[in-house]
Write a protein that holds these residues in place. Structure first.
Motif, PDB file in Angstrom:
ATOM      1  N   TRP A   7       2.394   3.315  -1.461  1.00 44.53           N
ATOM      2  CA  TRP A   7       0.940   3.536  -1.374  1.00 44.53           C
ATOM      3  C   TRP A   7       0.387   2.999  -0.060  1.00 44.53           C
ATOM      4  O   TRP A   7      -0.462   3.626   0.560  1.00 44.53           O
ATOM      5  N   TYR A   8       0.859   1.847   0.342  1.00 37.10           N
ATOM      6  CA  TYR A   8       0.383   1.234   1.573  1.00 37.10           C
ATOM      7  C   TYR A   8       0.796   2.065   2.795  1.00 37.10           C
ATOM      8  O   TYR A   8      -0.030   2.376   3.649  1.00 37.10           O
ATOM      9  N   THR A   9       2.070   2.446   2.866  1.00 32.43           N
ATOM     10  CA  THR A   9       2.618   3.130   4.036  1.00 32.43           C
ATOM     11  C   THR A   9       2.194   4.591   4.118  1.00 32.43           C
ATOM     12  O   THR A   9       1.889   5.087   5.202  1.00 32.43           O
ATOM     13  N   TRP A  10       2.173   5.264   2.993  1.00 32.08           N
ATOM     14  CA  TRP A  10       1.969   6.710   3.015  1.00 32.08           C
ATOM     15  C   TRP A  10       0.576   7.175   2.591  1.00 32.08           C
ATOM     16  O   TRP A  10       0.232   8.327   2.783  1.00 32.08           O
ATOM     17  N   ILE A  11      -0.247   6.283   2.038  1.00 35.39           N
ATOM     18  CA  ILE A  11      -1.593   6.681   1.615  1.00 35.39           C
ATOM     19  C   ILE A  11      -2.670   5.842   2.322  1.00 35.39           C
ATOM     20  O   ILE A  11      -3.523   6.379   3.031  1.00 35.39           O
ATOM     21  N   LEU A  12      -2.636   4.533   2.113  1.00 37.70           N
ATOM     22  CA  LEU A  12      -3.705   3.666   2.599  1.00 37.70           C
ATOM     23  C   LEU A  12      -3.809   3.652   4.125  1.00 37.70           C
ATOM     24  O   LEU A  12      -4.886   3.904   4.679  1.00 37.70           O
ATOM     25  N   ILE A  13      -2.709   3.378   4.814  1.00 35.24           N
ATOM     26  CA  ILE A  13      -2.760   3.282   6.282  1.00 35.24           C
ATOM     27  C   ILE A  13      -3.117   4.631   6.915  1.00 35.24           C
ATOM     28  O   ILE A  13      -3.993   4.674   7.793  1.00 35.24           O
TER      29      ILE A  13
END
Length: 192
Positions: A7-13
């Motif tokens: 989620w952090y690498t592929w959505i949030l950032i």
């Protein structure tokens, strides 16, 4: 099940990069308009925030040069920021425009209708490629130009008109708010 790292690498950032670019490019578009209008105080302030946001977005992209989605988010944010910046600039309607209206019909009635609505008008008779014409000039605040073009389209739909940005206008006659508007007496031309 998707991990927190996904989620952090592929959505949030990527989302943060996208929205950061939308913000900084929108601010940049408005800053350029402010520069062209001579707003010397606001343009540098916007420039500061534009570059600050850009640096934050670029830092994340350079930290992760192997993630292609960051490049897509960066590019998409740039494109969306241009569009949104232009929409914001259009809504701000800062400055003045010059309407130049050329009509083969008697332009006096059109000039009178514009004047009755509070617009300052100047007109003269001229000759065009198809004969006699009337040329009407009307400098208006950008926020009022749609009112003026509506009057032109209703009164003389075949009139040719152009709209140009004006960097600066000194004094002039501009429409009042509807409650303050009164009838403006339009001078009659001699011999008519």
């Amino acid at each position: 099940m998707l991990t927190e790292g996904f989620w952090y690498t592929w959505i949030l950032i990527p989302a943060l990069i996208f929205f950061a670019r939308v913000a900084d490019v929108s601010i940049g578009t408005i800053r350029i308009v402010f520069i062209s209008k001579g707003l010397k105080i606001l343009a540098p302030v916007l420039g500061f925030f534009e570059i600050l946001i850009w640096l934050l977005a670029m830092t994340k992209v350079f930290e992760n040069l192997d993630n292609w989605l960051y490049f897509i988010a960066y590019s998409a944010g740039f494109a969306a920021g241009n569009y949104i910046g232009l929409l914001i600039e259009e809504k701000l309607a800062i400055g003045y425009v010059n309407l130049q209206i050329i009509t083969q019909n008697s332009g006096i009635e059109l000039a009178q209708k514009l004047s009755e609505r509070g617009f300052g008008v100047t007109w003269h008779d001229a000759f065009g490629s198809r004969g006699k014409v009337t040329v009407i000039y009307c400098v208006s605040k950008r926020s009022n130009f749609e009112l003026a073009t509506g009057i032109i389209k209703k009164s003389n739909p075949k009139a040719f008109y152009t709209i140009e940005d004006v960097r600066y206008a000194n004094q002039g006659v501009h429409p009042l708010p509807a409650m303050q508007r009164g009838f403006v007496q339009f001078p009659r031309r001699k011999g008519k």
